[in-house]
Write a protein that holds these residues in place. Structure first.
Motif, short mmCIF file in Angstrom:
data_model
loop_
_atom_site.label_atom_id
_atom_site.label_comp_id
_atom_site.label_asym_id
_atom_site.label_seq_id
_atom_site.Cartn_x
_atom_site.Cartn_y
_atom_site.Cartn_z
N ILE A 16 0.83 -1.21 0.00
CA ILE A 16 0.00 0.00 0.00
C ILE A 16 0.87 1.26 0.00
CG2 ILE A 16 -1.67 1.34 1.35
CD1 ILE A 16 -2.83 -1.34 2.33
N LEU A 17 1.91 1.26 0.84
CA LEU A 17 2.75 2.46 0.98
C LEU A 17 3.56 2.75 -0.28
CD1 LEU A 17 3.95 1.91 4.65
CD2 LEU A 17 2.44 3.75 3.83
N THR A 18 3.87 1.74 -1.05
CA THR A 18 4.61 2.00 -2.29
C THR A 18 3.76 2.75 -3.31
OG1 THR A 18 4.00 -0.21 -3.09
CG2 THR A 18 6.16 0.03 -2.03
N GLN A 19 2.44 2.77 -3.12
CA GLN A 19 1.56 3.52 -4.01
C GLN A 19 1.46 4.99 -3.61
OE1 GLN A 19 0.44 1.84 -6.70
NE2 GLN A 19 1.59 0.13 -5.79
N VAL A 20 1.96 5.33 -2.42
CA VAL A 20 1.93 6.71 -1.95
C VAL A 20 3.12 7.45 -2.55
CG1 VAL A 20 1.99 8.19 0.11
CG2 VAL A 20 0.82 5.97 0.20
N PRO A 21 2.95 8.69 -3.01
CA PRO A 21 4.09 9.46 -3.54
C PRO A 21 5.23 9.51 -2.53
CG PRO A 21 2.04 10.60 -4.01
CD PRO A 21 1.69 9.45 -3.12
N VAL A 41 3.38 -2.08 10.74
CA VAL A 41 3.70 -1.17 9.64
C VAL A 41 5.22 -1.16 9.44
CG1 VAL A 41 3.61 1.22 8.84
CG2 VAL A 41 1.70 0.27 10.13
N PRO A 42 5.72 -1.43 8.23
CA PRO A 42 7.18 -1.45 7.99
C PRO A 42 7.79 -0.07 8.21
CG PRO A 42 5.97 -2.47 6.17
CD PRO A 42 4.96 -1.77 7.02
N LEU A 43 8.66 0.03 9.20
CA LEU A 43 9.23 1.33 9.54
C LEU A 43 10.30 1.79 8.55
CD1 LEU A 43 9.52 1.06 13.42
CD2 LEU A 43 7.74 2.16 12.06
N HIS A 44 10.80 0.89 7.70
CA HIS A 44 11.86 1.31 6.78
C HIS A 44 11.34 2.34 5.78
CE1 HIS A 44 10.54 -0.99 3.20
NE2 HIS A 44 10.12 -1.90 4.08
N HIS A 45 10.01 2.40 5.58
CA HIS A 45 9.45 3.42 4.69
C HIS A 45 9.61 4.82 5.27
CE1 HIS A 45 7.81 0.65 1.76
NE2 HIS A 45 7.22 -0.04 2.71
N LEU A 46 9.84 4.92 6.58
CA LEU A 46 10.08 6.23 7.20
C LEU A 46 11.37 6.86 6.68
CD1 LEU A 46 9.20 5.76 10.98
CD2 LEU A 46 8.17 7.41 9.42
#
Length: 492
Positions: A16-21, A41-46
């Motif tokens: 889902i987060l990879t679809q966010v800009p 929630v995968p924190l590495h996206h932070l």
């Protein structure tokens, strides 16, 4: 089957987060982790896309990742968007972030050339985009940088020393000094770059060989000759932005001749637009743009002829008279370099020739074979520039530009037809190879073996956009500004 968000697996959250800009992803992760604290929630996206706008943020990030190599490796995009910062901390932070794919740095008066040189000293294999934006202006007169000779020429020298990595996007921008501030201060502001010949070293460097997007803005400096008066380089370059630089019409011709795959040329605020307000001016520009490949072919012919004549003269000297061996053919016993079919090889190596001061021979009637180079079809798709002051309708200017383009294409096709007749009559006609950037002798040339290359060129005129890159309206459809926004997305 999970009944609520907290029970979703981490892979679903990541998808889902990879679809966010990217610019919004960090805030999305924070919001999710606070709203559903027990969720995986995968924190590495932070850490994937970091954009810092305060000096304090730089220090906090460095303190967080310096002891955690795993978190430092999560950072793929780093943007420093503040002009006041402790540059030493930025250097330390950059040394920890070793897996960056995108770097954006605002270089203000607190930066010294040594800081940037340290950041770029070690090549970064994963880097795909590097953007350096300079604003070294100060509120009070200071002569420290001047007396120290603190120019950022060493930054470009450091990049030129990088090996042949894939660095497709490079941006080097010096912000213009605000005219009101300049009038109020009444003292000279520091220069960013002193010797522009370092640009020639950059465009001929291994790391620039794969560059497809290059933005170079040094206000009022004549940078174009340092780009095109070089050996054939950067054959992958498709977008070039020289806005705010001092670019003349003749420079445009040189750029189009040098960069054979260029599709978008952006010249906002350049001098090419000055004085183009009379009837026929833009027709001349259109014709010149169409004939850029003709200049490239003529220049290559001249270099080849000079090389052949020098080869013949050295051959006469080494054999004590006129050689019976045709110039340009392979001598017996010499190893043939691998390469494309149709390439010839030098008869005498420059390294093997005797010292010039030891030879006192006057050569007469040196004969070299006649070889012609066929101009390629133009690749330019758009020319973007601005008009400072004009009294003509923009539609009329574009119509005139298209007419000039048509005249240029007609002239190009006439050259193709003449060379086709010469080719049929036995004259050797060659073309410039698409994937070779050398111009020594026959390097980068191919023999034409099919008449299809002589067919008439059929292509529409490039898009002419006369709107500034910062304007939201009146852009021509398909102009280079739209392509640049997709690449840099920084509104400059």
């Amino acid at each position: 089957m999970p009944s609520n968000l907290a029970e979703l697996p981490s892979e679903i959250y990541s998808a889902i987060l990879t679809q966010v800009p990217p610019d919004e992803r960090q805030q999305a992760v924070l919001s999710l982790s606070r709203a559903i604290p027990q969720s995986p929630v995968p924190l590495h996206h932070l850490f994937e896309c970091i954009r810092l706008k305060t000096s304090e943020g730089v220090f906090r990030l460095y303190r967080r990742v310096r002891g955690s190599p795993e978190e430092a490796g999560w950072v793929k995009s780093f943007a420093l968007e503040t002009w006041t910062v402790d540059a030493d901390i930025v250097v330390n932070l950059a040394s920890v972030l070793t897996r960056l794919r995108r770097i954006t740095l605002f270089v203000g008066p607190n930066f010294a050339p040594e800081h940037l040189e340290e950041i770029l000293k070690k090549p970064r294999e994963d880097l795909l985009c590097l953007s350096l934006r300079f604003r070294p202006y100060v509120q009070k007169a200071t002569y420290y940088q001047f007396l120290k000779g603190a120019y950022f020429d060493t930054t470009l020298q450091a990049l030129a020393r990088w090996p042949s990595y894939s660095l497709p996007t490079l941006s080097i921008v010096q912000d213009p000094l605000d005219p009101e501030i300049a009038r109020a201060q009444r003292f000279a502001q520091p220069l960013v770059f002193f010797h522009l010949d370092v640009l020639s070293k950059l465009v001929c460097s291994p790391c620039f060989r794969s560059a497809s997007n290059f933005r170079l803005r040094i206000p009022s400096r004549q940078v174009a000759p340092f780009l095109f008066n070089t050996p054939r380089t950067a054959t992958a370059l498709t977008l070039l932005d020289l806005s705010t630089c001092h670019v003349r019409s003749v420079d445009v011709e040189g750029l189009l001749a040098r960069f054979s795959h260029l599709k978008h040329l952006i010249l906002d605020g350049c001098t090419i637009a000055q004085g183009q307000s009379h009837e026929g001016d833009w027709a001349a520009v259109g014709k010149m743009v169409a004939l850029g490949t003709v200049k490239a072919a003529k220049d290559r012919e001249k270099k080849l002829k000079t090389w052949l004549e020098g080869n013949a003269a050295r051959l006469q000297t080494s054999e004590g008279g006129i050689s019976q061996q045709p110039v340009g053919e392979q001598r017996p016993g010499r190893r043939i370099r691998p390469g494309r079919r149709g390439l010839a090889t030098a008869t005498i190596s420059l390294r093997d020739s005797p010292p010039r001061e030891a030879v006192h021979v006057v050569h007469h009637n040196i004969s070299v074979p006649k070889i012609r180079v066929l101009p390629a079809a133009p690749t330019i798709c758009s020319l973007s520039t601005t008009l400072n002051a004009h009294n003509r309708d923009i539609h009329t200017i574009r119509t005139e530009f298209q007419q000039g383009w048509g005249e240029g294409i007609a002239q190009l096709n006439a050259i193709h037809r003449r060379l086709y007749q010469s080719w049929k009559n036995g004259v050797r006609v060659m073309c410039i190879s698409d994937d070779q950037d050398m111009e020594d002798g026959f390097e980068g040339l191919e023999d034409i073996e099919s008449e299809t290359l002589f067919h008439d060129v059929l292509c529409t005129a490039p898009v002419l956009c006369l709107a500034d890159s910062n304007e939201t309206n009146e852009h021509a459809e398909g102009c280079g500004h739209a392509a640049a926004i997709r690449i840099w997305d920084d509104a400059i």
